[in-house]
Scaffold this motif. Structure first.
Motif, PDB file in Angstrom:
ATOM      1  N   ILE A 102      21.572  42.898  50.682  1.00  4.66           N
ATOM      2  CA  ILE A 102      22.887  43.255  50.129  1.00  4.66           C
ATOM      3  C   ILE A 102      22.917  42.973  48.634  1.00  4.66           C
ATOM      4  O   ILE A 102      23.523  43.713  47.862  1.00  4.66           O
ATOM      5  CB  ILE A 102      24.016  42.452  50.818  1.00  4.66           C
ATOM      6  CG1 ILE A 102      23.941  42.648  52.326  1.00  4.66           C
ATOM      7  CG2 ILE A 102      25.374  42.868  50.291  1.00  4.66           C
ATOM      8  CD1 ILE A 102      24.895  41.771  53.099  1.00  4.66           C
ATOM      9  N   THR A 106      23.660  45.457  45.069  1.00  9.82           N
ATOM     10  CA  THR A 106      24.878  45.074  44.356  1.00  9.82           C
ATOM     11  C   THR A 106      24.570  44.760  42.893  1.00  9.82           C
ATOM     12  O   THR A 106      25.281  45.201  41.989  1.00  9.82           O
ATOM     13  CB  THR A 106      25.530  43.850  45.025  1.00  9.82           C
ATOM     14  OG1 THR A 106      25.729  44.146  46.399  1.00  9.82           O
ATOM     15  CG2 THR A 106      26.838  43.495  44.383  1.00  9.82           C
ATOM     16  N   PHE A 123      32.861  38.761  36.974  1.00 11.91           N
ATOM     17  CA  PHE A 123      33.854  37.708  37.175  1.00 11.91           C
ATOM     18  C   PHE A 123      34.177  37.565  38.670  1.00 11.91           C
ATOM     19  O   PHE A 123      34.216  36.463  39.206  1.00 11.91           O
ATOM     20  CB  PHE A 123      35.110  38.045  36.369  1.00 11.91           C
ATOM     21  CG  PHE A 123      36.297  37.204  36.707  1.00 11.91           C
ATOM     22  CD1 PHE A 123      36.339  35.871  36.353  1.00 11.91           C
ATOM     23  CD2 PHE A 123      37.378  37.753  37.384  1.00 11.91           C
ATOM     24  CE1 PHE A 123      37.432  35.085  36.673  1.00 11.91           C
ATOM     25  CE2 PHE A 123      38.475  36.980  37.705  1.00 11.91           C
ATOM     26  CZ  PHE A 123      38.488  35.636  37.349  1.00 11.91           C
ATOM     27  N   LEU A 124      34.345  38.708  39.339  1.00 11.05           N
ATOM     28  CA  LEU A 124      34.655  38.670  40.775  1.00 11.05           C
ATOM     29  C   LEU A 124      33.499  38.071  41.589  1.00 11.05           C
ATOM     30  O   LEU A 124      33.726  37.449  42.623  1.00 11.05           O
ATOM     31  CB  LEU A 124      34.967  40.078  41.289  1.00 11.05           C
ATOM     32  CG  LEU A 124      36.292  40.651  40.826  1.00 11.05           C
ATOM     33  CD1 LEU A 124      36.477  42.067  41.332  1.00 11.05           C
ATOM     34  CD2 LEU A 124      37.449  39.774  41.291  1.00 11.05           C
ATOM     35  N   VAL A 125      32.262  38.256  41.098  1.00 11.12           N
ATOM     36  CA  VAL A 125      31.127  37.653  41.812  1.00 11.12           C
ATOM     37  C   VAL A 125      31.139  36.141  41.656  1.00 11.12           C
ATOM     38  O   VAL A 125      30.782  35.403  42.569  1.00 11.12           O
ATOM     39  CB  VAL A 125      29.781  38.215  41.291  1.00 11.12           C
ATOM     40  CG1 VAL A 125      28.607  37.547  41.992  1.00 11.12           C
ATOM     41  CG2 VAL A 125      29.703  39.712  41.503  1.00 11.12           C
ATOM     42  N   VAL A 127      33.827  34.106  41.026  1.00 10.07           N
ATOM     43  CA  VAL A 127      35.007  33.363  41.483  1.00 10.07           C
ATOM     44  C   VAL A 127      34.723  32.456  42.694  1.00 10.07           C
ATOM     45  O   VAL A 127      35.079  31.284  42.681  1.00 10.07           O
ATOM     46  CB  VAL A 127      36.199  34.305  41.777  1.00 10.07           C
ATOM     47  CG1 VAL A 127      37.277  33.605  42.563  1.00 10.07           C
ATOM     48  CG2 VAL A 127      36.774  34.841  40.491  1.00 10.07           C
ATOM     49  N   PRO A 128      34.049  32.968  43.742  1.00  8.21           N
ATOM     50  CA  PRO A 128      33.829  32.108  44.907  1.00  8.21           C
ATOM     51  C   PRO A 128      33.091  30.816  44.565  1.00  8.21           C
ATOM     52  O   PRO A 128      33.296  29.792  45.190  1.00  8.21           O
ATOM     53  CB  PRO A 128      32.973  32.974  45.839  1.00  8.21           C
ATOM     54  CG  PRO A 128      33.291  34.356  45.450  1.00  8.21           C
ATOM     55  CD  PRO A 128      33.543  34.323  43.980  1.00  8.21           C
ATOM     56  N   PHE A 129      32.223  30.860  43.545  1.00 13.08           N
ATOM     57  CA  PHE A 129      31.514  29.665  43.157  1.00 13.08           C
ATOM     58  C   PHE A 129      32.474  28.547  42.765  1.00 13.08           C
ATOM     59  O   PHE A 129      32.202  27.369  42.936  1.00 13.08           O
ATOM     60  CB  PHE A 129      30.559  29.967  41.997  1.00 13.08           C
ATOM     61  CG  PHE A 129      29.873  28.757  41.451  1.00 13.08           C
ATOM     62  CD1 PHE A 129      28.832  28.172  42.152  1.00 13.08           C
ATOM     63  CD2 PHE A 129      30.274  28.181  40.257  1.00 13.08           C
ATOM     64  CE1 PHE A 129      28.214  27.041  41.668  1.00 13.08           C
ATOM     65  CE2 PHE A 129      29.656  27.052  39.766  1.00 13.08           C
ATOM     66  CZ  PHE A 129      28.619  26.479  40.472  1.00 13.08           C
ATOM     67  N   TRP A 130      33.624  28.922  42.237  1.00  5.72           N
ATOM     68  CA  TRP A 130      34.604  27.943  41.759  1.00  5.72           C
ATOM     69  C   TRP A 130      35.576  27.523  42.838  1.00  5.72           C
ATOM     70  O   TRP A 130      36.449  26.700  42.608  1.00  5.72           O
ATOM     71  CB  TRP A 130      35.407  28.514  40.599  1.00  5.72           C
ATOM     72  CG  TRP A 130      34.589  28.893  39.433  1.00  5.72           C
ATOM     73  CD1 TRP A 130      33.982  30.092  39.213  1.00  5.72           C
ATOM     74  CD2 TRP A 130      34.246  28.076  38.316  1.00  5.72           C
ATOM     75  NE1 TRP A 130      33.302  30.052  38.036  1.00  5.72           N
ATOM     76  CE2 TRP A 130      33.448  28.839  37.457  1.00  5.72           C
ATOM     77  CE3 TRP A 130      34.562  26.756  37.968  1.00  5.72           C
ATOM     78  CZ2 TRP A 130      32.951  28.333  36.275  1.00  5.72           C
ATOM     79  CZ3 TRP A 130      34.065  26.268  36.781  1.00  5.72           C
ATOM     80  CH2 TRP A 130      33.266  27.049  35.952  1.00  5.72           C
ATOM     81  N   LEU A 177      25.383  33.616  54.725  1.00  7.80           N
ATOM     82  CA  LEU A 177      25.353  34.824  53.885  1.00  7.80           C
ATOM     83  C   LEU A 177      26.538  34.825  52.931  1.00  7.80           C
ATOM     84  O   LEU A 177      26.394  35.033  51.728  1.00  7.80           O
ATOM     85  CB  LEU A 177      25.474  36.072  54.760  1.00  7.80           C
ATOM     86  CG  LEU A 177      24.234  36.806  55.231  1.00  7.80           C
ATOM     87  CD1 LEU A 177      24.653  37.950  56.129  1.00  7.80           C
ATOM     88  CD2 LEU A 177      23.448  37.330  54.054  1.00  7.80           C
ATOM     89  N   TYR A 178      27.701  34.590  53.519  1.00  5.18           N
ATOM     90  CA  TYR A 178      28.938  34.630  52.763  1.00  5.18           C
ATOM     91  C   TYR A 178      28.934  33.611  51.627  1.00  5.18           C
ATOM     92  O   TYR A 178      29.351  33.895  50.517  1.00  5.18           O
ATOM     93  CB  TYR A 178      30.090  34.357  53.729  1.00  5.18           C
ATOM     94  CG  TYR A 178      31.435  34.271  53.085  1.00  5.18           C
ATOM     95  CD1 TYR A 178      32.018  35.404  52.543  1.00  5.18           C
ATOM     96  CD2 TYR A 178      32.134  33.071  53.043  1.00  5.18           C
ATOM     97  CE1 TYR A 178      33.263  35.333  51.962  1.00  5.18           C
ATOM     98  CE2 TYR A 178      33.381  32.994  52.459  1.00  5.18           C
ATOM     99  CZ  TYR A 178      33.937  34.124  51.924  1.00  5.18           C
ATOM    100  OH  TYR A 178      35.161  34.054  51.346  1.00  5.18           O
ATOM    101  N   LEU A 181      25.537  34.517  48.973  1.00  7.71           N
ATOM    102  CA  LEU A 181      25.277  35.836  48.382  1.00  7.71           C
ATOM    103  C   LEU A 181      25.393  35.868  46.847  1.00  7.71           C
ATOM    104  O   LEU A 181      24.515  36.411  46.183  1.00  7.71           O
ATOM    105  CB  LEU A 181      26.226  36.879  48.978  1.00  7.71           C
ATOM    106  CG  LEU A 181      25.591  37.857  49.956  1.00  7.71           C
ATOM    107  CD1 LEU A 181      26.668  38.676  50.628  1.00  7.71           C
ATOM    108  CD2 LEU A 181      24.595  38.772  49.267  1.00  7.71           C
ATOM    109  N   PRO A 182      26.443  35.254  46.269  1.00  4.68           N
ATOM    110  CA  PRO A 182      26.525  35.293  44.799  1.00  4.68           C
ATOM    111  C   PRO A 182      25.293  34.675  44.123  1.00  4.68           C
ATOM    112  O   PRO A 182      24.916  35.103  43.045  1.00  4.68           O
ATOM    113  CB  PRO A 182      27.774  34.467  44.495  1.00  4.68           C
ATOM    114  CG  PRO A 182      28.598  34.576  45.724  1.00  4.68           C
ATOM    115  CD  PRO A 182      27.636  34.633  46.862  1.00  4.68           C
ATOM    116  N   VAL A 185      22.886  37.526  43.879  1.00  6.42           N
ATOM    117  CA  VAL A 185      23.280  38.627  42.996  1.00  6.42           C
ATOM    118  C   VAL A 185      23.101  38.247  41.522  1.00  6.42           C
ATOM    119  O   VAL A 185      22.549  39.023  40.741  1.00  6.42           O
ATOM    120  CB  VAL A 185      24.743  39.036  43.267  1.00  6.42           C
ATOM    121  CG1 VAL A 185      25.224  40.047  42.245  1.00  6.42           C
ATOM    122  CG2 VAL A 185      24.878  39.602  44.675  1.00  6.42           C
TER     123      VAL A 185
END
Lengths: 303, 262
Positions: A102, A106, A123-125, A127-130, A177-178, A181-182, A185
């Motif tokens: 995936i 991407t 930026f959207l990739v 965000v989850p890191f934070w 995975l969830y 993933l970042p 990427v």
């Protein structure tokens, strides 16, 4: 070199070492020493009610990786722990493969957008890191549980009944995975962004189709990013504790949970320390081979 | 290169990217939506309501955990950022013997799996006979916050023009004065982003905290974990959404400021 200059340099070096000293001391006392103690605990005799007997040495912890002590004190081959190691490795490999599958397209998509849009998507990739991992994993419990939203969603397509994948290996893989993933990427994107796209254009000019250009030019040039991403996904997956704990529901154990158990209900500190030490060794081995293979000064694109 | 050229359209790349973003954000959206659920169930929609947010605000246990989290994160950020700034200044300049090793040690907490750091730290505290409390959490947090604070500061230092400091010296500034008037203001953005990273990492940490937290020294992630263990509930949805939205707001703001400055 004059002695005055030498003395000045020595003074400057002392000054710089002094500046680094507090941080080094903090890490030395509260990280390196604890790791040393962990190694020591792994060869100690366990206490009767948790803890250890300081000063009584035993290799019992390492022996119990492979053997179980029978009632008559004889050793019986036992693969329980090995199986959990194997499962952890396997789930991490699957997660890494999925992330690559995936993550690469991407990253390629991101690299091919114009700058404004690319910045927003990047930026959207990130965000989850934070955001809190625990909370995001919790969201998956809501989605995957029996009668949860994934089930209702499938119901809309005429699929009745329940998928029932919460508390299984599949749920653990979805969670891993969830979460990671970042991490796949971003490094791939970084190497694609630095890539000289004229090389790809040259490939097209020379009659390569898109598939060939991808295979022979883009993927080889993105290899440093792919390898870095693989490592960044594989290592935290292997030692993860939260995800198998919450989504595996105690049925799908990984190394991290096995270690935790030894400090919780199992009260076997030496075994826990030995397991943690083996996990650390695996990670360091992976890093070392990465450094030897990919961090050489004169790195060819085809690493 | 012209990005609009149809030659760059690789099959399947766009749908995969959209799938990726959906995968990343659908769970977050669902969680936040369900936190406004009026019913007793965590997943069955039963009308809009803010009552679970009120329940969160009125739960003394959650408020205390949030306070603990803030105290630990603020102190850990402060200490780790000071240590990291000093170390970055010390590591900057001509290389010396052992510098690579020191740099490795500074980055070590990033490399070691969290669970390993957690159990090693736990055994260490037991070995020296230190009782587990908020203080032991603080020590552990400072350790893993150091590299997060160190890396941006070091990067900023490496990008700085050494001639500026030289110019200050030429103009008869003392080293001390030159540092505060020239180096420090230039370094400040690096220090701030390092501190921000450290703060978020500390606020979010669960695994290490879980192992070195004494009885009664609960932080927010530890509270949420034990609550999830007891079973999902709309209250967990609400507190989780609050945490998510605060971090997202935080990053969105820094992104917006960063875009404006260009």
């Amino acid at each position: 070199m004059s002695t005055l200059q030498q003395r000045q340099q020595a003074r400057q070096l002392r000054h710089r070492l002094l500046l680094s000293a507090p941080a080094m001391a903090m890490l030395g006392v509260f990280l390196l020493v604890p790791l040393g103690i962990m190694l020591l605990v792994s060869v100690l005799q366990g206490g009767d009610y948790g803890g250890v007997k300081w000063g009584e040495y035993s290799f019992e912890a390492y022996v119990s990786f492979f053997y179980e002590r029978d009632l008559d004190d004889s050793l019986v081959f036992n693969t329980d722990y090995l199986q959990i190691f194997q499962r952890s490795l396997w789930l991490s490999v699957l997660t890494t493969a999925g992330c690559l599958l995936i993550g690469f397209p991407t990253a390629l998509y991101l690299a091919l957008q114009d700058e404004k849009r690319r910045n927003l998507l990047l930026f959207l990739v990130t965000v989850p890191f934070w955001t809190n991992l625990l909370v995001r994993v919790y969201a998956w419990i809501l989605l995957l549980r029996n009668g949860g939203l994934v089930d209702s969603g499938l119901g809309l397509f005429g699929f009745d009944g329940s998928l029932g994948i919460l508390y299984s290996d599949a749920a653990v893989i979805v969670g891993l995975l969830y979460s990671f993933l970042p991490f796949m990427v971003l490094p791939i994107y970084t190497s694609l962004e630095k890539l000289d796209w004229r090389l790809v254009e040259a490939a097209f000019d020379l009659g390569a189709n898109r598939r060939k250009a991808l295979q022979r030019v883009i993927v080889p040039l993105a290899m440093p990013g792919i390898v870095a991403g693989t490592l960044l996904v594989f290592i935290p997956s292997l030692g993860n504790y939260i995800i198998p704990e919450l989504l595996g529901g105690g049925k799908s154990l990984m190394i991290g949970n096995l270690i935790q158990l030894q400090f919780g209900t199992a009260h076997n500190w030496p075994l826990g320390a030995a397991l943690a030490f083996v996990l650390l060794a695996l990670v360091l081995l992976a890093m070392l081979s990465y450094n030897l293979r990919f961090r050489q000064p004169a790195m060819e694109g085809h690493a | 290169m012209n990005r609009r050229n149809p030659l760059w359209r690789f099959t399947g790349v766009r749908p995969t990217a959209w799938l990726f973003f959906a995968f990343l954000y659908v769970p977050i959206v669902v969680l936040v939506a369900l936190s406004f659920n009026g019913g007793q169930s965590a997943t069955l929609w039963n009308g809009f309501s803010l009552k679970w947010y009120a329940a969160v605000a009125n739960d003394p246990e959650i408020v205390r955990a949030a306070k603990n989290s803030l105290i630990v994160a603020s102190l850990a950020t402060l200490i780790a950022t000071i240590l990291a700034t000093l170390a970055a200044l010390g590591m900057h300049g001509r290389t010396f013997r052992g510098q690579t090793l020191m740099g490795g040690v500074l980055g070590l907490p990033l490399l070691i799996p969290e669970i390993v750091t957690a159990v090693a730290t736990l055994m260490f505290f037991s070995f020296i006979g230190l009782k587990l409390s908020l203080f032991t959490i603080l020590i552990a947090h400072v350790v893993f916050c150091i590299p997060f604070a160190y890396l941006p500061i070091r990067a900023r230092l490496q990008g700085m023009d050494p001639r500026l400091a030289e110019a200050a010296a030429d103009l008869y500034a003392s080293p001390w004065r030159a540092f505060w008037r020239v180096d420090f203001p230039l370094l400040l953005p690096g220090i701030l982003s390092g501190a921000m990273l450290a703060f978020i990492i500390s606020m979010d940490d669960f695994v290490i905290t879980y192992f070195v937290a004494g009885a009664g020294a609960t932080t927010l992630p530890v509270y949420i974990f034990s609550a999830i263990r007891m079973g999902i509930s709309p209250k967990i949805n609400a507190i989780s959404s609050i945490i998510l939205l605060i971090s997202i707001l935080f990053v969105a703001l820094s992104y917006y400021v960063g875009q404006r400055r260009r």
